[in-house]
Design a protein around this motif. Structure first.
Motif, PDB file in Angstrom:
ATOM      1  N   SER A 194       0.831  -1.206   0.000  1.00 47.94           N
ATOM      2  CA  SER A 194       0.000   0.000   0.000  1.00 47.94           C
ATOM      3  C   SER A 194       0.863   1.252   0.000  1.00 47.94           C
ATOM      4  N   ARG A 195       0.250   2.350  -0.413  1.00 49.02           N
ATOM      5  CA  ARG A 195       0.927   3.643  -0.414  1.00 49.02           C
ATOM      6  C   ARG A 195       0.047   4.678   0.292  1.00 49.02           C
ATOM      7  N   SER A 196       0.673   5.507   1.077  1.00 48.23           N
ATOM      8  CA  SER A 196      -0.043   6.587   1.747  1.00 48.23           C
ATOM      9  C   SER A 196      -0.094   7.817   0.839  1.00 48.23           C
ATOM     10  N   GLU A 197      -0.920   8.766   1.216  1.00 46.36           N
ATOM     11  CA  GLU A 197      -0.982  10.030   0.487  1.00 46.36           C
ATOM     12  C   GLU A 197       0.377  10.715   0.493  1.00 46.36           C
ATOM     13  N   ARG A 198       1.108  10.569   1.595  1.00 46.18           N
ATOM     14  CA  ARG A 198       2.445  11.155   1.688  1.00 46.18           C
ATOM     15  C   ARG A 198       3.373  10.595   0.606  1.00 46.18           C
ATOM     16  N   VAL A 199       3.280   9.310   0.312  1.00 42.42           N
ATOM     17  CA  VAL A 199       4.122   8.705  -0.712  1.00 42.42           C
ATOM     18  C   VAL A 199       3.814   9.301  -2.084  1.00 42.42           C
ATOM     19  N   TRP A 200       2.521   9.445  -2.394  1.00 44.57           N
ATOM     20  CA  TRP A 200       2.159  10.032  -3.686  1.00 44.57           C
ATOM     21  C   TRP A 200       2.653  11.471  -3.794  1.00 44.57           C
ATOM     22  N   GLN A 201       2.603  12.220  -2.709  1.00 43.78           N
ATOM     23  CA  GLN A 201       3.114  13.589  -2.743  1.00 43.78           C
ATOM     24  C   GLN A 201       4.630  13.597  -2.951  1.00 43.78           C
ATOM     25  N   ARG A 202       5.336  12.790  -2.173  1.00 44.15           N
ATOM     26  CA  ARG A 202       6.799  12.756  -2.301  1.00 44.15           C
ATOM     27  C   ARG A 202       7.223  12.347  -3.703  1.00 44.15           C
ATOM     28  N   ASP A 203       6.539  11.331  -4.265  1.00 42.64           N
ATOM     29  CA  ASP A 203       6.947  10.808  -5.570  1.00 42.64           C
ATOM     30  C   ASP A 203       6.546  11.705  -6.727  1.00 42.64           C
ATOM     31  N   THR A 204       5.788  12.757  -6.442  1.00 46.31           N
ATOM     32  CA  THR A 204       5.466  13.750  -7.472  1.00 46.31           C
ATOM     33  C   THR A 204       6.035  15.118  -7.121  1.00 46.31           C
ATOM     34  N   GLY A 205       7.020  15.136  -6.214  1.00 48.20           N
ATOM     35  CA  GLY A 205       7.775  16.351  -5.948  1.00 48.20           C
ATOM     36  C   GLY A 205       7.162  17.329  -4.983  1.00 48.20           C
ATOM     37  N   VAL A 206       6.136  16.902  -4.238  1.00 43.85           N
ATOM     38  CA  VAL A 206       5.472  17.799  -3.289  1.00 43.85           C
ATOM     39  C   VAL A 206       6.045  17.574  -1.890  1.00 43.85           C
ATOM     40  N   ASP A 207       6.323  18.670  -1.206  1.00 42.68           N
ATOM     41  CA  ASP A 207       6.728  18.603   0.202  1.00 42.68           C
ATOM     42  C   ASP A 207       7.992  17.779   0.387  1.00 42.68           C
ATOM     43  N   LEU A 208       8.989  18.012  -0.464  1.00 45.67           N
ATOM     44  CA  LEU A 208      10.262  17.304  -0.342  1.00 45.67           C
ATOM     45  C   LEU A 208      11.063  17.860   0.825  1.00 45.67           C
ATOM     46  N   ALA A 209      11.972  17.050   1.338  1.00 45.36           N
ATOM     47  CA  ALA A 209      12.868  17.513   2.391  1.00 45.36           C
ATOM     48  C   ALA A 209      13.785  18.595   1.828  1.00 45.36           C
ATOM     49  N   PRO A 210      14.137  19.581   2.646  1.00 49.72           N
ATOM     50  CA  PRO A 210      15.031  20.648   2.168  1.00 49.72           C
ATOM     51  C   PRO A 210      16.331  20.058   1.618  1.00 49.72           C
ATOM     52  N   GLY A 211      16.695  20.482   0.410  1.00 57.23           N
ATOM     53  CA  GLY A 211      17.923  19.996  -0.202  1.00 57.23           C
ATOM     54  C   GLY A 211      17.801  18.661  -0.909  1.00 57.23           C
ATOM     55  N   GLU A 212      16.632  18.007  -0.823  1.00 57.04           N
ATOM     56  CA  GLU A 212      16.467  16.722  -1.492  1.00 57.04           C
ATOM     57  C   GLU A 212      16.443  16.926  -2.999  1.00 57.04           C
ATOM     58  N   PRO A 213      17.300  16.218  -3.740  1.00 54.66           N
ATOM     59  CA  PRO A 213      17.343  16.439  -5.191  1.00 54.66           C
ATOM     60  C   PRO A 213      16.040  16.006  -5.852  1.00 54.66           C
ATOM     61  N   TRP A 214      15.650  16.743  -6.876  1.00 57.52           N
ATOM     62  CA  TRP A 214      14.418  16.424  -7.579  1.00 57.52           C
ATOM     63  C   TRP A 214      14.520  16.870  -9.033  1.00 57.52           C
ATOM     64  N   THR A 215      14.213  15.966  -9.931  1.00 55.90           N
ATOM     65  CA  THR A 215      14.074  16.280 -11.346  1.00 55.90           C
ATOM     66  C   THR A 215      12.639  15.971 -11.747  1.00 55.90           C
ATOM     67  N   GLU A 216      11.942  16.967 -12.224  1.00 55.63           N
ATOM     68  CA  GLU A 216      10.547  16.759 -12.600  1.00 55.63           C
ATOM     69  C   GLU A 216      10.470  15.788 -13.783  1.00 55.63           C
ATOM     70  N   PRO A 217       9.729  14.696 -13.638  1.00 56.51           N
ATOM     71  CA  PRO A 217       9.619  13.741 -14.739  1.00 56.51           C
ATOM     72  C   PRO A 217       8.491  14.112 -15.693  1.00 56.51           C
ATOM     73  N   PHE A 218       8.442  13.410 -16.805  1.00 54.84           N
ATOM     74  CA  PHE A 218       7.265  13.428 -17.665  1.00 54.84           C
ATOM     75  C   PHE A 218       6.282  12.402 -17.104  1.00 54.84           C
ATOM     76  N   TYR A 219       5.002  12.742 -17.126  1.00 58.29           N
ATOM     77  CA  TYR A 219       3.964  11.820 -16.677  1.00 58.29           C
ATOM     78  C   TYR A 219       3.015  11.544 -17.841  1.00 58.29           C
ATOM     79  N   VAL A 220       2.630  10.291 -17.990  1.00 59.31           N
ATOM     80  CA  VAL A 220       1.604   9.942 -18.972  1.00 59.31           C
ATOM     81  C   VAL A 220       0.571   9.047 -18.306  1.00 59.31           C
TER      82      VAL A 220
END
Length: 420
Positions: A194-220
């Motif tokens: 299972s996945r929590s709402e927090r996981v979906w947010q983290r995996d789409t770049g929302v509410d990341l930890a300060p300094g956590e690297p992130w590259t916005e992906p393409f979504y289809v």
């Protein structure tokens, strides 16, 4: 026996005041820069449950970290069982080999058993550590590298032929539609968690930890002929040139989730048809994934990684064996050895495609296995006969291993796409 150096170490649940020291120890254990900001502490306070977060303290200093969270793991046949997911485990290099991890793990497993968790799960960074606590590898993942130029696909492909469509979307759309697709998948595919709402947010770049690297992906998103979302993918592209003017690129798949075969075929076909992309890196797939066989030339897909990802520790043998389905009818008297005593005993399993019943017994066992092997057998991911040859299971009645394999096998391999 506790070493003198460890005798002063206290293992306990953390308080909110402990979070700065706990986070510092967490960073030290994972070899990250040992600097903690107020923003990082604020985020941890928001997402961590102090009642499921442990620390080992030597005086005022935190020297070990450990946390767990509630999870559901899909058994063979689609039933979701409660699991205690273990993560964030560290011991500072100054306190290694002193029993700190054992104290934290033993406390967690006892609480998980008391909570009513059927299993405990984790994704280990090192293989040798967790077997002594009753965990064993129960689901593997494979990564393929697809050479699109030799795959034999029709370069004129412009979209699904089944009346569906593939649309580019943003992260907000994924957060809206993808959880339902994921739930459809985990209702039928054992090993998915299972996945929590927090996981979906983290995996789409929302509410990341300060300094956590992130590259916005393409979504289809793939939508079927009725317009219903039935699959999605997230990917990034590394661009380069081949030394001349020809652009080449590698599409790295972060996730591909498909609730129907049509969605799965369409998403892979889309990824292999992107202009300027000559290679597709599949991301974490099941070892029996359809991807290579979807290509006209399956040799265009090369395995670049095949690793044990999900480890399972059975806590309740009866509920675990009764929760899954069985393709054939049969019985088995099984002895489970567990030096922690949490799942030890002899059990008789009576199973058929209509259901299963399991309970303690005093009958002579036909098979003897350690609890560390039971998780993979439960998920249909291991062979009893193979374990006997390896010396990891004991057949006390001739033919019992072969009968058990017929009973416990699953039509597909277990798959856990998540790292936690």
């Amino acid at each position: 026996m506790t070493s003198p150096a460890a005798s002063g170490v206290v293992v306990r649940h953390v308080t909110e005041d402990d979070f700065p020291d706990w986070l510092l120890a967490h960073k030290v254990g994972f070899l990250r820069p040992p600097v903690v900001t107020d923003e990082e502490v604020a985020l941890r306070r928001k997402v961590l449950d102090p009642e499921r977060t442990r620390g080992a303290f030597d005086g005022a200093r935190c020297v070990g970290t450990f946390l767990s969270f509630a999870q559901e793991l899909t058994a063979v046949g689609g039933t979701a069982v409660p699991a205690g997911a273990v993560t964030g485990v560290t011991v500072s290099p100054t306190h290694r080999r002193r029993g700190v991890l054992s104290r934290m793990m033993n406390a967690e497993l006892a609480e998980a058993k008391e909570r009513g968790d059927v299993v405990s799960t984790l994704c280990p960074t090192e293989y040798p550590i967790y077997g002594r606590y009753g965990f064993g590898p129960a689901a593997w993942t494979t990564v393929w590298d697809v050479d699109v130029t030799r795959a034999g696909l029709d370069p004129r492909w412009s979209g699904p032929e089944d009346g569906g469509r593939v649309d580019l979307v943003d992260g907000a759309a994924i957060r809206e539609t993808a959880p339902a697709v994921h739930d459809r998948v985990r209702a039928v595919r054992h090993g998915v968690v299972s996945r929590s709402e927090r996981v979906w947010q983290r995996d789409t770049g929302v509410d990341l930890a300060p300094g956590e690297p992130w590259t916005e992906p393409f979504y289809v998103v793939y939508r079927d002929a009725s317009g219903e979302p039935a699959g999605h993918a997230a990917y990034t592209v590394e661009r380069e040139r081949d030394g001349g003017a020809q652009p080449i690129g590698t599409a790295g798949v972060r996730e591909l989730m498909a609730a129907t075969p049509a969605a799965e075929r369409a998403l892979w076909r889309y990824l292999c048809a992107i202009d300027r992309v000559t290679r597709v890196r599949s991301g974490r797939r099941a070892p029996d994934d359809l991807l290579p066989e979807l290509l006209p030339d399956p040799r265009a897909a090369r395995v670049v990684s095949h690793v044990d990802l999900l480890w399972v520790r059975v806590l309740d043998v009866v509920r675990a064996l009764e929760s899954r389905t069985y393709e054939t009818a049969g019985s088995l008297v099984l002895e489970v050895r567990d030096r922690a005593g949490l799942a030890e005993g002899r059990f008789r399993l009576e199973a058929s495609p209509e259901g299963a019943a399991c309970g303690p017994t005093t009958e002579t066992p036909e098979l003897i296995v350690d609890v560390a092997e039971l998780g993979a057998l439960w998920l249909g991911e291991s062979s009893v006969a193979r374990l006997v040859v390896l010396g990891r299971a004991e057949e006390t009645r001739a033919g019992a291993a072969a009968r058990a394999d017929l009973l416990l096998r699953a039509a597909r391999r277990a798959w856990c796409p998540d790292v936690f």
